[in-house]
Design a protein around this motif. Structure first.
Motif, PDB file in Angstrom:
ATOM      1  N   ALA A  55       5.025   8.631  -4.708  1.00 11.00           N
ATOM      2  CA  ALA A  55       4.597   7.714  -3.637  1.00 11.00           C
ATOM      3  C   ALA A  55       3.246   8.137  -3.063  1.00 11.00           C
ATOM      4  N   ILE A  56       3.040   9.433  -2.885  1.00 18.11           N
ATOM      5  CA  ILE A  56       1.750   9.918  -2.376  1.00 18.11           C
ATOM      6  C   ILE A  56       0.640   9.602  -3.369  1.00 18.11           C
ATOM      7  N   LEU A  57       0.900   9.816  -4.654  1.00 18.00           N
ATOM      8  CA  LEU A  57      -0.126   9.536  -5.666  1.00 18.00           C
ATOM      9  C   LEU A  57      -0.437   8.045  -5.768  1.00 18.00           C
ATOM     10  N   GLU A  58       0.581   7.194  -5.631  1.00 22.72           N
ATOM     11  CA  GLU A  58       0.349   5.749  -5.660  1.00 22.72           C
ATOM     12  C   GLU A  58      -0.566   5.309  -4.528  1.00 22.72           C
ATOM     13  N   ARG A  59      -0.447   5.933  -3.372  1.00 22.04           N
ATOM     14  CA  ARG A  59      -1.238   5.536  -2.210  1.00 22.04           C
ATOM     15  C   ARG A  59      -2.645   6.132  -2.203  1.00 22.04           C
ATOM     16  N   ASN A  60      -2.941   7.075  -3.125  1.00 24.40           N
ATOM     17  CA  ASN A  60      -4.215   7.780  -3.094  1.00 24.40           C
ATOM     18  C   ASN A  60      -4.989   7.663  -4.403  1.00 24.40           C
ATOM     19  N   SER A  61      -4.866   6.562  -5.060  1.00 20.86           N
ATOM     20  CA  SER A  61      -5.588   6.348  -6.314  1.00 20.86           C
ATOM     21  C   SER A  61      -7.091   6.313  -6.062  1.00 20.86           C
ATOM     22  N   GLY A  62      -7.847   6.978  -6.917  1.00 26.58           N
ATOM     23  CA  GLY A  62      -9.297   7.005  -6.803  1.00 26.58           C
ATOM     24  C   GLY A  62      -9.836   8.094  -5.904  1.00 26.58           C
ATOM     25  N   LYS A  63      -8.977   8.842  -5.260  1.00 26.19           N
ATOM     26  CA  LYS A  63      -9.422   9.899  -4.350  1.00 26.19           C
ATOM     27  C   LYS A  63      -9.420  11.249  -5.063  1.00 26.19           C
ATOM     28  N   HIS A  64     -10.151  12.194  -4.486  1.00 24.88           N
ATOM     29  CA  HIS A  64     -10.189  13.552  -5.019  1.00 24.88           C
ATOM     30  C   HIS A  64      -8.919  14.274  -4.577  1.00 24.88           C
ATOM     31  N   LEU A  65      -8.160  14.779  -5.546  1.00 22.19           N
ATOM     32  CA  LEU A  65      -6.868  15.410  -5.269  1.00 22.19           C
ATOM     33  C   LEU A  65      -6.798  16.795  -5.898  1.00 22.19           C
ATOM     34  N   GLU A  66      -5.952  17.638  -5.322  1.00 17.52           N
ATOM     35  CA  GLU A  66      -5.576  18.907  -5.935  1.00 17.52           C
ATOM     36  C   GLU A  66      -4.078  18.846  -6.186  1.00 17.52           C
ATOM     37  N   LEU A  67      -3.687  19.014  -7.446  1.00 17.06           N
ATOM     38  CA  LEU A  67      -2.288  18.870  -7.844  1.00 17.06           C
ATOM     39  C   LEU A  67      -1.740  20.186  -8.381  1.00 17.06           C
ATOM     40  N   ARG A  68      -0.559  20.568  -7.902  1.00 12.74           N
ATOM     41  CA  ARG A  68       0.149  21.729  -8.446  1.00 12.74           C
ATOM     42  C   ARG A  68       1.042  21.217  -9.564  1.00 12.74           C
ATOM     43  N   TYR A  69       1.010  21.899 -10.716  1.00 12.39           N
ATOM     44  CA  TYR A  69       1.773  21.436 -11.870  1.00 12.39           C
ATOM     45  C   TYR A  69       2.503  22.582 -12.555  1.00 12.39           C
ATOM     46  N   LYS A  70       3.480  22.214 -13.367  1.00  7.12           N
ATOM     47  CA  LYS A  70       4.200  23.149 -14.229  1.00  7.12           C
ATOM     48  C   LYS A  70       4.003  22.691 -15.664  1.00  7.12           C
ATOM     49  N   GLU A  71       3.775  23.647 -16.549  1.00  5.63           N
ATOM     50  CA  GLU A  71       3.596  23.334 -17.962  1.00  5.63           C
ATOM     51  C   GLU A  71       4.821  23.816 -18.737  1.00  5.63           C
ATOM     52  N   TYR A  72       5.409  22.904 -19.502  1.00  8.06           N
ATOM     53  CA  TYR A  72       6.568  23.219 -20.327  1.00  8.06           C
ATOM     54  C   TYR A  72       6.146  23.274 -21.798  1.00  8.06           C
ATOM     55  N   ASN A  73       6.957  23.904 -22.641  1.00  5.85           N
ATOM     56  CA  ASN A  73       6.657  23.990 -24.073  1.00  5.85           C
ATOM     57  C   ASN A  73       6.898  22.677 -24.801  1.00  5.85           C
ATOM     58  N   GLY A  74       7.723  21.817 -24.245  1.00  5.81           N
ATOM     59  CA  GLY A  74       8.028  20.540 -24.876  1.00  5.81           C
ATOM     60  C   GLY A  74       8.308  19.497 -23.818  1.00  5.81           C
ATOM     61  N   MET A  75       8.327  18.233 -24.234  1.00  5.60           N
ATOM     62  CA  MET A  75       8.591  17.167 -23.271  1.00  5.60           C
ATOM     63  C   MET A  75       9.943  16.519 -23.556  1.00  5.60           C
TER      64      MET A  75
END
Length: 135
Positions: A83-103
């Protein structure tokens, strides 16, 4: 002979279970990426997942002398983050992510799963009524 078969079967199930956990649930890496949110959509045939693309500052190219923008493709599993990302399209963001070995199909089409929006320029937070819903 039956005892050997049972022991071999249990060992095989145990090894396959560890491999499945390592491939799909082991967090290979965690980090933060910053850039402009370019694309964010909920899509899918059987499993509806949120997918996004963020254009990062700077340029990177696999061949010398050529320019190519650096794009970060990610998935989101948390409805509040979506919901936060939908409301902030086109803006400069910093995102915390997790990387997995597979999807996994219910987790998205990327090995990178965003878990939090850390900082955004003029961040617009959604109301409780703006949260994405399943139809």
């Amino acid at each position: 002979m039956k005892k050997f078969g049972w022991i071999t079967g249990l060992i095989l199930v145990f090894v396959l279970g560890i491999f499945f956990w390592w491939k799909f649930y082991f967090v290979f890496g965690e980090g933060v990426k910053a850039g402009s949110l370019n694309y964010f959509v909920k899509k899918g045939v059987m499993f509806k997942t949120w997918e996004g693309r963020m254009v990062q500052e700077g340029f990177q190219s696999p061949t010398s002398g050529a320019l190519q923008s650096n794009e970060f493709r990610f998935s989101v599993t948390d409805p509040e983050v979506a919901a936060i990302l939908e409301r902030n399209s086109g803006k400069h963001l910093e995102l915390r992510y997790k990387e997995y070995n597979g999807m996994l199909p219910w987790r998205g089409t990327s090995e990178f799963v965003v878990s939090e929006v850390i900082n955004a320029s003029e961040l617009v937070k959604p109301n409780s009524t703006d949260l994405p819903y399943d139809k």
